[in-house]
Write an enzyme that holds these catalytic residues in place. Structure first.
Site, PDB file in Angstrom:
ATOM      1  N   SER A 197      25.755  -8.809   5.922  1.00  0.00           N
ATOM      2  CA  SER A 197      25.258  -7.431   5.828  1.00  0.00           C
ATOM      3  C   SER A 197      25.375  -6.883   4.418  1.00  0.00           C
ATOM      4  O   SER A 197      25.618  -5.703   4.224  1.00  0.00           O
ATOM      5  CB  SER A 197      26.057  -6.554   6.791  1.00  0.00           C
ATOM      6  OG  SER A 197      27.429  -6.677   6.459  1.00  0.00           O
ATOM      7  N   LYS A 232      17.881 -21.690  -9.335  1.00  0.00           N
ATOM      8  CA  LYS A 232      17.347 -20.649 -10.236  1.00  0.00           C
ATOM      9  C   LYS A 232      18.429 -19.656 -10.659  1.00  0.00           C
ATOM     10  O   LYS A 232      18.289 -18.987 -11.683  1.00  0.00           O
ATOM     11  CB  LYS A 232      16.130 -19.964  -9.605  1.00  0.00           C
ATOM     12  CG  LYS A 232      16.398 -19.162  -8.325  1.00  0.00           C
ATOM     13  CD  LYS A 232      16.903 -17.771  -8.556  1.00  0.00           C
ATOM     14  CE  LYS A 232      17.412 -17.143  -7.273  1.00  0.00           C
ATOM     15  NZ  LYS A 232      18.046 -15.838  -7.469  1.00  0.00           N
TER      16      LYS A 232
HETATM   17  N1  LIG Z   1      20.608  -9.337  -3.081  1.00  0.00           N
HETATM   18  C1  LIG Z   1      19.455  -9.939  -3.341  1.00  0.00           C
HETATM   19  O1  LIG Z   1      18.555  -9.385  -4.005  1.00  0.00           O
HETATM   20  C2  LIG Z   1      19.213 -11.298  -2.788  1.00  0.00           C
HETATM   21  C3  LIG Z   1      20.241 -12.110  -2.364  1.00  0.00           C
HETATM   22  N2  LIG Z   1      19.962 -13.351  -1.862  1.00  0.00           N
HETATM   23  C4  LIG Z   1      21.023 -14.222  -1.363  1.00  0.00           C
HETATM   24  O2  LIG Z   1      21.484 -13.703  -0.130  1.00  0.00           O
HETATM   25  C5  LIG Z   1      22.827 -14.135   0.108  1.00  0.00           C
HETATM   26  C6  LIG Z   1      23.627 -12.929   0.554  1.00  0.00           C
HETATM   27  O3  LIG Z   1      23.718 -12.024  -0.509  1.00  0.00           O
HETATM   28  P1  LIG Z   1      23.741 -10.440  -0.359  1.00  0.00           P
HETATM   29  O4  LIG Z   1      23.301  -9.991   0.988  1.00  0.00           O
HETATM   30  O5  LIG Z   1      22.985  -9.918  -1.526  1.00  0.00           O
HETATM   31  O6  LIG Z   1      25.309 -10.112  -0.481  1.00  0.00           O
HETATM   32  P2  LIG Z   1      26.030  -9.050  -1.448  1.00  0.00           P
HETATM   33  O7  LIG Z   1      26.440  -9.750  -2.693  1.00  0.00           O
HETATM   34  O8  LIG Z   1      25.209  -7.832  -1.581  1.00  0.00           O
HETATM   35  O9  LIG Z   1      27.270  -8.593  -0.602  1.00  0.00           O
HETATM   36  C7  LIG Z   1      28.451  -9.277  -0.442  1.00  0.00           C
HETATM   37  C8  LIG Z   1      28.683  -9.449   1.038  1.00  0.00           C
HETATM   38  O10 LIG Z   1      29.820 -10.281   1.231  1.00  0.00           O
HETATM   39  C9  LIG Z   1      30.596  -9.705   2.283  1.00  0.00           C
HETATM   40  N3  LIG Z   1      31.976 -10.168   2.145  1.00  0.00           N
HETATM   41  C10 LIG Z   1      32.913  -9.782   1.245  1.00  0.00           C
HETATM   42  N4  LIG Z   1      34.052 -10.458   1.474  1.00  0.00           N
HETATM   43  C11 LIG Z   1      33.825 -11.282   2.512  1.00  0.00           C
HETATM   44  C12 LIG Z   1      34.605 -12.235   3.223  1.00  0.00           C
HETATM   45  N5  LIG Z   1      35.865 -12.503   2.853  1.00  0.00           N
HETATM   46  N6  LIG Z   1      34.029 -12.913   4.244  1.00  0.00           N
HETATM   47  C13 LIG Z   1      32.760 -12.688   4.600  1.00  0.00           C
HETATM   48  N7  LIG Z   1      31.969 -11.797   3.979  1.00  0.00           N
HETATM   49  C14 LIG Z   1      32.506 -11.108   2.953  1.00  0.00           C
HETATM   50  C15 LIG Z   1      30.438  -8.234   2.082  1.00  0.00           C
HETATM   51  O11 LIG Z   1      30.759  -7.536   3.267  1.00  0.00           O
HETATM   52  C16 LIG Z   1      28.950  -8.148   1.780  1.00  0.00           C
HETATM   53  O12 LIG Z   1      28.207  -8.104   2.976  1.00  0.00           O
HETATM   54  C17 LIG Z   1      23.300 -14.772  -1.217  1.00  0.00           C
HETATM   55  O13 LIG Z   1      23.278 -16.180  -1.093  1.00  0.00           O
HETATM   56  C18 LIG Z   1      22.263 -14.312  -2.233  1.00  0.00           C
HETATM   57  O14 LIG Z   1      22.052 -15.240  -3.281  1.00  0.00           O
HETATM   58  C19 LIG Z   1      18.684 -13.792  -1.742  1.00  0.00           C
HETATM   59  C20 LIG Z   1      17.625 -13.019  -2.121  1.00  0.00           C
HETATM   60  C21 LIG Z   1      17.817 -11.719  -2.687  1.00  0.00           C
HETATM   61  O1  LIG Z   2      17.576 -14.166  -5.346  1.00  0.00           O
HETATM   62  C1  LIG Z   2      17.267 -13.111  -5.863  1.00  0.00           C
HETATM   63  C2  LIG Z   2      15.879 -12.692  -6.085  1.00  0.00           C
HETATM   64  O2  LIG Z   2      14.972 -13.538  -5.444  1.00  0.00           O
HETATM   65  C3  LIG Z   2      18.317 -12.195  -6.331  1.00  0.00           C
HETATM   66  O3  LIG Z   2      19.026 -12.805  -7.324  1.00  0.00           O
HETATM   67  P1  LIG Z   2      20.422 -12.201  -7.791  1.00  0.00           P
HETATM   68  O4  LIG Z   2      21.449 -12.660  -6.825  1.00  0.00           O
HETATM   69  O5  LIG Z   2      20.604 -12.729  -9.191  1.00  0.00           O
HETATM   70  O6  LIG Z   2      20.216 -10.707  -7.784  1.00  0.00           O
END
Ligand SMILES: NC(=O)C1=CN([C@@H]2O[C@H](COP(=O)(O)OP(=O)(O)OC[C@H]3O[C@@H](n4cnc5c(N)ncnc54)[C@H](O)[C@@H]3O)[C@@H](O)[C@H]2O)C=CC1
Ligand SMILES: O=C(CO)COP(=O)(O)O
Length: 423
Positions: free
Chosen positions: A21, A281
């Site tokens: 989340s 990437k």
């Molecule tokens: N944010 C973006 O723009 C994008 C992110 N992604 C990928 O999506 C995946 C998830 O990233 P986000 O949703 O952006 O996460 P985020 O970096 O925004 O948030 C961190 C998350 O980790 C959780 N967290 C913290 N400590 C934790 C623990 N000990 N155990 C379990 N969860 C814990 C937090 O509650 C939070 O939900 C990553 O692999 C990222 O590379 C992919 C496309 C876009």
């Molecule tokens: O994967 C992403 C965009 O497609 C987001 O990358 P970052 O985790 O560097 O923000």
């Protein structure tokens, strides 16, 4: 979806759970909740979102993040100022959130997935299917694996991947973007409507493949109870078929779950290429941030993207060559488009840029600027480096190696041009 394509036996609906989340986890939860509401013939309307529970300050009080999300329909910590659908339920209990769900969407920083999967073992439906939105790789002594395959093998389910040029905040604001979903449906899920998965398997078997014999690869027809892993080998994981009472879990159903007017989905079958593009990437985006922070401008950033893309394709062919398609890197949102957006405005790029400008470490910028969000590029750079180093291959991937060495303080940004000069 054309109603005539739905199996006449489908009396049950798919329950969807998003595991994670954060910034992207909440955005994907918004997307799928909008679609489950619009497609009651396929999905249960209510979507569960597992939340790593935290206490946060809100309206002058310390409150649980789940109760704020469920009351105000906003994830004020990780996706502020975006209204979430009311059919999205934040759940702090992992076990309860996945109970009876046939579609599991894994969307959390890759450093947490091992523990989460350990907790999920034996708690999910045996016929559940997964989609991994995680951008990272799993490196162990045995080698490198993708989270789609690691989750699939660990939980005994089939797991595809979603990745693309998808900066979450833009998509949450419903600004148009594209994504790629890779799903190579197990034939047992497909037998009711074989024509529904028209996308051919991409990639050609590698002649020098050390991992799979030619007759195991995609040229060999599969028996009804077999399926392929993401490397094109006949998988050892014994899957449980999705019962006939459910709508088939195939390209059409997944596209219906994820596609929105502002989020266009392309379905492919190259799970390895899509997963790997999203992971690698992030290393390149750090390099783009380093040179931008150094003040070198757009030409330098373009050079980083060119060299980075070559190393991504090389890595894919060298270690996943059996099935991976170059086209996934050069033609899909999950490849070059994600590379470009990440090198222009992603968190890895922004934090690396600021680190160089301020003369501090990327980790320090992550701690102070991201309000709990996690970078994936720093750990992926270390993991990929440890894998390459063990094999004596660091020099063959000069940009990946330079990024790790800059993070470790062994090189500086000024070394990059010479280090990548031969590429
Ligand atoms: N944010 C973006 O723009 C994008 C992110 N992604 C990928 O999506 C995946 C998830 O990233 P986000 O949703 O952006 O996460 P985020 O970096 O925004 O948030 C961190 C998350 O980790 C959780 N967290 C913290 N400590 C934790 C623990 N000990 N155990 C379990 N969860 C814990 C937090 O509650 C939070 O939900 C990553 O692999 C990222 O590379 C992919 C496309 C876009
Ligand atoms: O994967 C992403 C965009 O497609 C987001 O990358 P970052 O985790 O560097 O923000």
């Amino acid at each position: 979806m054309a109603p005539g394509l739905l199996s006449a036996n489908a009396t049950r609906k798919h329950k969807v759970t998003v595991i994670g989340s954060g910034n992207w986890g909440s955005t994907i939860s918004k997307i799928v909740s909008e679609n489950t509401k619009e497609h009651p013939e396929l999905f249960e309307e209510e979507v569960q979102m597992w939340v790593y529970e935290e206490e946060v300050e809100y309206e002058g009080k310390t409150q649980k993040l789940t109760s704020i999300i469920n009351t105000h329909h906003e994830n004020i910590k990780y996706l502020p100022n975006i209204k979430l659908p009311t059919n999205l339920i934040a759940n702090p209990s992992l076990e309860d959130a996945v109970s009876n769900s046939s579609i599991l969407i894994f969307n959390l920083p890759h450093q947490f997935i091992h523990r989460i999967c350990g907790q999920l073992k034996g708690k999910i439906l045996p016929f559940a299917r997964g989609i991994s939105c995680i951008k990272g790789v799993n490196v162990t002594d045995e080698g490198v694996s993708l989270f789609s395959e690691w989750i699939g093998e660990g939980l005994g389910i089939y797991c595809g991947a979603l990745s693309g040029a998808n900066i979450a905040s833009e998509i949450a604001a419903e600004k148009w973007s594209e994504t790629t979903i890779a799903y190579d449906p197990p034939p047992m899920d497909n037998s009711r409507n074989p024509s529904r998965n028209a996308t051919p398997r991409s990639g050609t078997p590698s002649r020098n493949s050390p991992r799979a014999s030619a007759d195991e690869l995609s040229i060999t027809p599969l028996a009804e109870n077999q399926h392929r892993d993401v490397r094109g080998r006949i998988s050892k994981t014994k899957l449980t078929p999705v019962p006939q009472e459910y709508p088939p879990l195939d390209h059409d159903t997944f596209k219906t779950l994820f596609h929105r007017p502002y989020f266009h989905v392309r379905m492919v079958s190259d799970v390895a290429g899509v997963s790997l593009g999203g992971a690698l990437k992030n290393i390149v985006a750090l390099a783009a941030g380093f040179v931008d922070g150094r003040g070198w401008g757009d030409n330098a950033k373009a050079a980083i993207m060119r060299v980075g893309l070559l190393e991504m394709v090389k890595f894919g062919h060298e270690f996943f060559g059996e099935t991976i398609s170059t086209g996934t890197f050069t033609e899909e949102s999950a490849g070059v488009a994600d590379l470009i957006t990440s090198c222009m405005g992603g968190r890895n790029f922004r934090c690396a840029k600021k680190a160089v400008e301020k003369g501090i470490s990327v980790q320090e910028v992550e701690q102070t600027e991201l309000n709990g969000q996690k970078l994936q590029g720093t750990s992926t750079a270390a993991e990929v480096n440890s894998f390459l180093k063990q094999r004596g291959l660091e020099q063959d991937y000069p940009l990946f190696t330079a990024v790790h060495n800059i993070l470790e303080g062994r090189n500086t940004v000024d070394d990059i041009p010479d280090l990548v000069a031969r590429t």
